[in-house]
Design a protein around this motif. Structure first.
Motif, PDB file in Angstrom:
ATOM      1  N   ASN A 174       0.862  -1.171   0.000  1.00 29.05           N
ATOM      2  CA  ASN A 174       0.000   0.000   0.000  1.00 29.05           C
ATOM      3  C   ASN A 174       0.906   1.231   0.000  1.00 29.05           C
ATOM      4  OD1 ASN A 174      -1.694   2.211   0.757  1.00 29.05           O
ATOM      5  ND2 ASN A 174      -3.164   0.782   1.655  1.00 29.05           N
ATOM      6  N   ARG A 175       1.128   1.802  -1.170  1.00 29.45           N
ATOM      7  CA  ARG A 175       2.085   2.903  -1.286  1.00 29.45           C
ATOM      8  C   ARG A 175       1.658   4.117  -0.471  1.00 29.45           C
ATOM      9  NH1 ARG A 175       4.993   4.929  -6.750  1.00 29.45           N
ATOM     10  NH2 ARG A 175       6.044   2.968  -6.303  1.00 29.45           N
ATOM     11  N   ARG A 176       0.370   4.387  -0.409  1.00 29.75           N
ATOM     12  CA  ARG A 176      -0.096   5.553   0.339  1.00 29.75           C
ATOM     13  C   ARG A 176       0.274   5.432   1.815  1.00 29.75           C
ATOM     14  NH1 ARG A 176      -4.335   6.730   3.381  1.00 29.75           N
ATOM     15  NH2 ARG A 176      -5.259   4.677   3.024  1.00 29.75           N
ATOM     16  N   LYS A 177       0.051   4.262   2.403  1.00 28.04           N
ATOM     17  CA  LYS A 177       0.403   4.055   3.812  1.00 28.04           C
ATOM     18  C   LYS A 177       1.918   4.028   4.008  1.00 28.04           C
ATOM     19  CE  LYS A 177      -3.797   1.589   5.265  1.00 28.04           C
ATOM     20  NZ  LYS A 177      -4.321   0.328   5.859  1.00 28.04           N
ATOM     21  N   CYS A 178       2.628   3.490   3.032  1.00 25.73           N
ATOM     22  CA  CYS A 178       4.085   3.450   3.101  1.00 25.73           C
ATOM     23  C   CYS A 178       4.648   4.869   3.106  1.00 25.73           C
ATOM     24  CB  CYS A 178       4.636   2.655   1.915  1.00 25.73           C
ATOM     25  SG  CYS A 178       6.436   2.607   1.808  1.00 25.73           S
ATOM     26  N   HIS A 179       4.124   5.717   2.230  1.00 30.54           N
ATOM     27  CA  HIS A 179       4.573   7.105   2.188  1.00 30.54           C
ATOM     28  C   HIS A 179       4.287   7.831   3.495  1.00 30.54           C
ATOM     29  CE1 HIS A 179       4.816   7.698  -2.490  1.00 30.54           C
ATOM     30  NE2 HIS A 179       5.826   7.005  -1.985  1.00 30.54           N
ATOM     31  N   LYS A 180       3.120   7.579   4.061  1.00 32.81           N
ATOM     32  CA  LYS A 180       2.768   8.230   5.324  1.00 32.81           C
ATOM     33  C   LYS A 180       3.720   7.817   6.441  1.00 32.81           C
ATOM     34  CE  LYS A 180      -1.047   8.844   8.591  1.00 32.81           C
ATOM     35  NZ  LYS A 180      -2.468   8.483   8.902  1.00 32.81           N
ATOM     36  N   ALA A 181       4.053   6.519   6.500  1.00 36.76           N
ATOM     37  CA  ALA A 181       4.974   6.022   7.529  1.00 36.76           C
ATOM     38  C   ALA A 181       6.370   6.611   7.336  1.00 36.76           C
ATOM     39  CB  ALA A 181       5.021   4.496   7.484  1.00 36.76           C
ATOM     40  N   LEU A 182       6.789   6.761   6.080  1.00 40.50           N
ATOM     41  CA  LEU A 182       8.099   7.362   5.807  1.00 40.50           C
ATOM     42  C   LEU A 182       8.123   8.836   6.221  1.00 40.50           C
ATOM     43  CD1 LEU A 182       8.998   5.828   2.332  1.00 40.50           C
ATOM     44  CD2 LEU A 182      10.392   5.669   4.400  1.00 40.50           C
ATOM     45  N   ARG A 183       7.044   9.557   5.942  1.00 41.33           N
ATOM     46  CA  ARG A 183       6.977  10.968   6.348  1.00 41.33           C
ATOM     47  C   ARG A 183       7.065  11.106   7.866  1.00 41.33           C
ATOM     48  NH1 ARG A 183       2.719  11.221   2.507  1.00 41.33           N
ATOM     49  NH2 ARG A 183       1.184  11.399   4.182  1.00 41.33           N
ATOM     50  N   GLN A 184       6.401  10.234   8.572  1.00 43.23           N
ATOM     51  CA  GLN A 184       6.454  10.264  10.032  1.00 43.23           C
ATOM     52  C   GLN A 184       7.866  10.010  10.530  1.00 43.23           C
ATOM     53  OE1 GLN A 184       3.488   7.386  11.211  1.00 43.23           O
ATOM     54  NE2 GLN A 184       1.834   8.895  11.240  1.00 43.23           N
ATOM     55  N   PHE A 185       8.552   9.077   9.899  1.00 41.53           N
ATOM     56  CA  PHE A 185       9.919   8.757  10.312  1.00 41.53           C
ATOM     57  C   PHE A 185      10.842   9.957  10.126  1.00 41.53           C
ATOM     58  CE2 PHE A 185      14.204   7.239   9.144  1.00 41.53           C
ATOM     59  CZ  PHE A 185      14.553   6.601  10.321  1.00 41.53           C
ATOM     60  N   PHE A 186      10.823  10.558   8.939  1.00 42.74           N
ATOM     61  CA  PHE A 186      11.756  11.661   8.660  1.00 42.74           C
ATOM     62  C   PHE A 186      11.339  12.966   9.336  1.00 42.74           C
ATOM     63  CE2 PHE A 186      12.940   8.774   5.202  1.00 42.74           C
ATOM     64  CZ  PHE A 186      14.319   8.830   5.309  1.00 42.74           C
ATOM     65  N   ASP A 187      10.058  13.104   9.681  1.00 41.75           N
ATOM     66  CA  ASP A 187       9.608  14.316  10.352  1.00 41.75           C
ATOM     67  C   ASP A 187       9.799  14.253  11.867  1.00 41.75           C
ATOM     68  OD1 ASP A 187       8.895  15.414   7.948  1.00 41.75           O
ATOM     69  OD2 ASP A 187       6.741  14.995   8.144  1.00 41.75           O
ATOM     70  N   ARG A 188       9.729  13.059  12.448  1.00 43.35           N
ATOM     71  CA  ARG A 188       9.725  12.935  13.910  1.00 43.35           C
ATOM     72  C   ARG A 188      11.030  12.437  14.508  1.00 43.35           C
ATOM     73  NH1 ARG A 188       3.719  10.187  14.911  1.00 43.35           N
ATOM     74  NH2 ARG A 188       2.496  11.788  13.769  1.00 43.35           N
ATOM     75  N   VAL A 189      11.898  11.872  13.685  1.00 43.31           N
ATOM     76  CA  VAL A 189      13.178  11.369  14.190  1.00 43.31           C
ATOM     77  C   VAL A 189      14.246  12.427  13.947  1.00 43.31           C
ATOM     78  CG1 VAL A 189      14.931   9.567  13.957  1.00 43.31           C
ATOM     79  CG2 VAL A 189      12.502   8.977  13.790  1.00 43.31           C
ATOM     80  N   PRO A 190      15.096  12.706  14.915  1.00 44.33           N
ATOM     81  CA  PRO A 190      16.142  13.715  14.735  1.00 44.33           C
ATOM     82  C   PRO A 190      17.042  13.394  13.538  1.00 44.33           C
ATOM     83  CG  PRO A 190      15.955  13.137  17.050  1.00 44.33           C
ATOM     84  CD  PRO A 190      15.075  12.175  16.298  1.00 44.33           C
ATOM     85  N   SER A 191      17.510  14.440  12.891  1.00 43.30           N
ATOM     86  CA  SER A 191      18.323  14.263  11.687  1.00 43.30           C
ATOM     87  C   SER A 191      19.657  13.574  11.979  1.00 43.30           C
ATOM     88  CB  SER A 191      18.579  15.620  11.019  1.00 43.30           C
ATOM     89  OG  SER A 191      19.254  16.494  11.910  1.00 43.30           O
ATOM     90  N   GLU A 192      20.117  13.598  13.209  1.00 37.32           N
ATOM     91  CA  GLU A 192      21.374  12.916  13.531  1.00 37.32           C
ATOM     92  C   GLU A 192      21.271  11.412  13.267  1.00 37.32           C
ATOM     93  OE1 GLU A 192      22.131  12.303  17.905  1.00 37.32           O
ATOM     94  OE2 GLU A 192      20.514  13.778  18.054  1.00 37.32           O
ATOM     95  N   TYR A 193      20.056  10.885  13.268  1.00 38.75           N
ATOM     96  CA  TYR A 193      19.849   9.466  12.936  1.00 38.75           C
ATOM     97  C   TYR A 193      19.433   9.295  11.476  1.00 38.75           C
ATOM     98  CZ  TYR A 193      19.839   8.896  18.009  1.00 38.75           C
ATOM     99  OH  TYR A 193      20.191   8.914  19.337  1.00 38.75           O
ATOM    100  N   THR A 194      18.455  10.086  11.013  1.00 39.00           N
ATOM    101  CA  THR A 194      17.935   9.898   9.656  1.00 39.00           C
ATOM    102  C   THR A 194      18.973  10.250   8.589  1.00 39.00           C
ATOM    103  OG1 THR A 194      17.001  12.142   9.662  1.00 39.00           O
ATOM    104  CG2 THR A 194      15.571  10.354  10.398  1.00 39.00           C
ATOM    105  N   TYR A 195      19.723  11.331   8.800  1.00 44.04           N
ATOM    106  CA  TYR A 195      20.729  11.720   7.814  1.00 44.04           C
ATOM    107  C   TYR A 195      21.832  10.674   7.710  1.00 44.04           C
ATOM    108  CZ  TYR A 195      18.840  16.489   7.445  1.00 44.04           C
ATOM    109  OH  TYR A 195      18.040  17.579   7.214  1.00 44.04           O
ATOM    110  N   ARG A 196      22.217  10.088   8.826  1.00 41.50           N
ATOM    111  CA  ARG A 196      23.276   9.068   8.795  1.00 41.50           C
ATOM    112  C   ARG A 196      22.852   7.869   7.958  1.00 41.50           C
ATOM    113  NH1 ARG A 196      25.563   7.372  14.501  1.00 41.50           N
ATOM    114  NH2 ARG A 196      26.775   6.045  13.089  1.00 41.50           N
ATOM    115  N   MET A 197      21.576   7.535   7.992  1.00 44.29           N
ATOM    116  CA  MET A 197      21.083   6.411   7.201  1.00 44.29           C
ATOM    117  C   MET A 197      20.916   6.785   5.730  1.00 44.29           C
ATOM    118  SD  MET A 197      18.171   4.995   9.838  1.00 44.29           S
ATOM    119  CE  MET A 197      17.605   3.783   8.659  1.00 44.29           C
ATOM    120  N   LEU A 198      20.527   8.016   5.484  1.00 45.56           N
ATOM    121  CA  LEU A 198      20.194   8.436   4.130  1.00 45.56           C
ATOM    122  C   LEU A 198      21.415   8.893   3.332  1.00 45.56           C
ATOM    123  CD1 LEU A 198      17.505   8.579   2.610  1.00 45.56           C
ATOM    124  CD2 LEU A 198      17.288  10.965   3.338  1.00 45.56           C
ATOM    125  N   PHE A 199      22.404   9.484   4.019  1.00 45.26           N
ATOM    126  CA  PHE A 199      23.551  10.077   3.330  1.00 45.26           C
ATOM    127  C   PHE A 199      24.887   9.462   3.758  1.00 45.26           C
ATOM    128  CE2 PHE A 199      20.421  13.662   3.983  1.00 45.26           C
ATOM    129  CZ  PHE A 199      19.872  13.577   2.710  1.00 45.26           C
TER     130      PHE A 199
END
Length: 331
Positions: free
Chosen positions: A63-88
């Motif tokens: 379900n892409r719509r639910k997947c996108h929503k979960a991803l937005r929550q992750f990148f919006d609510r988790v500090p960038s010190e964790y998300t950026y390390r995984m993404l970049f």
């Protein structure tokens, strides 16, 4: 002896004491482990992995719509010190680069059976106010600037990385196009096929992702840990400063009319306004407002305010006529 050697190897990997061994470590794997040590990061990461991996039917993998929503929550609510390390995270081999590419579960959140036209995808994004806002942020913060050392506006890597991460979880979701550890190329899932007479505009839009020196430099600098050395000292000021304007400008001796000075003032003010300096913090911009509301009397070097108009010239005429009146009365 074997245990001792194993302990030494673990010690070097954990502390980075051996640069050769550290260079071969998987930084993306280390970033995932660091996320698991944080309760909020672990919870939201587990949530989007579960949702994006949940098959709906043999013909619908998720379900892409639910997947996108979960991803937005992750990148919006988790500090960038964790998300950026995984993404970049920086990579030295293909296994690491593939883990980096898989961060957002691209089989559900990114890829599709066919690639839509990029301009159609952009139009679809613009119908959603939040997606439209995130895309505008990306263009503002990641546009290539040839007046800065880093190719980013105001040398601000963090603003570009934040704008890129902010688009994940929308129709315009970008991702790494392959598992190359060295060549960093990102793009939305789209192409310019079938653009017709809009092909040039489509290619230009796509190059904002695939051939963007600001975005590429920002990702590389974060992965290498060199982004901290280029933090802008004053992000409000551009690298190329506006021309200085003195508080009491002296007029040229050979000035015969207001054309030449008016042109230079407008050029200076336009330059200041285009570079985005705030009026309350900029002496140059306040001088612009003062100078643009000042006129020069043609054929002289005198400066008058426009509100004063010709009324300023009347007292001079009256004083000139006054002696003649006295002479007339005396006769």
């Amino acid at each position: 002896m074997i245990l001792a050697n194993a302990f030494c190897l673990f010690f070097f990997l954990g502390t980075g004491a051996d640069p050769v061994v550290s260079a071969k470590s998987n930084h993306c794997l280390d970033a995932a482990k660091a996320c698991n040590l944080n309760d909020n990061c672990k919870k939201l990461r587990s949530s989007y992995i579960s949702i994006c991996n949940r098959e709906i039917s043999p013909t619908e993998r998720c379900n892409r719509r639910k997947c996108h929503k979960a991803l937005r929550q992750f990148f919006d609510r988790v500090p960038s010190e964790y998300t950026y390390r995984m993404l970049f995270c920086s990579c030295q081999d293909q296994a690491c680069a593939e883990r980096r590419r898989q961060t957002i579960l691209p089989s559900c959140s990114y890829e599709d059976k066919e690639k839509p036209n990029c301009l159609d995808l952009r139009s679809l994004c613009r119908t959603d106010h939040l997606c439209r806002s995130r895309l505008a942020d990306f263009h503002a913060n990641c546009r290539a600037s040839y007046r800065t050392l880093t190719s980013c506006p105001a040398d601000n890597y963090q603003a570009c990385l934040g704008s890129y991460a902010g688009m994940i979880g929308f129709d315009m979701t970008p991702n790494y196009v392959d598992s190359s550890p060295t060549g960093i190329v990102v793009s939305p899932w789209c192409s310019c096929r079938g653009s017709g007479n809009m092909e040039e505009e489509c290619e230009k839009f796509l190059r904002d992702f695939t051939e963007n020196p600001c975005l590429r430099n920002a990702i590389q600098a974060f992965g290498n840990g060199t982004d901290v050395n280029v933090s802008p000292k004053n992000p409000l000021l551009p690298a190329t400063q506006a021309p200085r304007v003195e508080k009491t400008p002296s007029l040229p001796d050979d000035l015969s009319d207001s054309t030449s000075l008016g042109t230079s003032i407008i050029t200076t003010c336009t330059s200041v306004q285009e570079q985005g300096l705030k009026a309350n913090n900029s002496k140059e911009l306040s001088m612009c407002f003062t100078e643009l509301t000042t006129n020069i009397i043609p054929g002289s070097n005198k400066v008058i305010k426009p509100n004063s108009g010709p009324s300023r010239a009347r007292p001079s005429a009256a004083l000139t006529a006054f002696p003649f009146l006295l002479l007339k009365w005396a006769l």
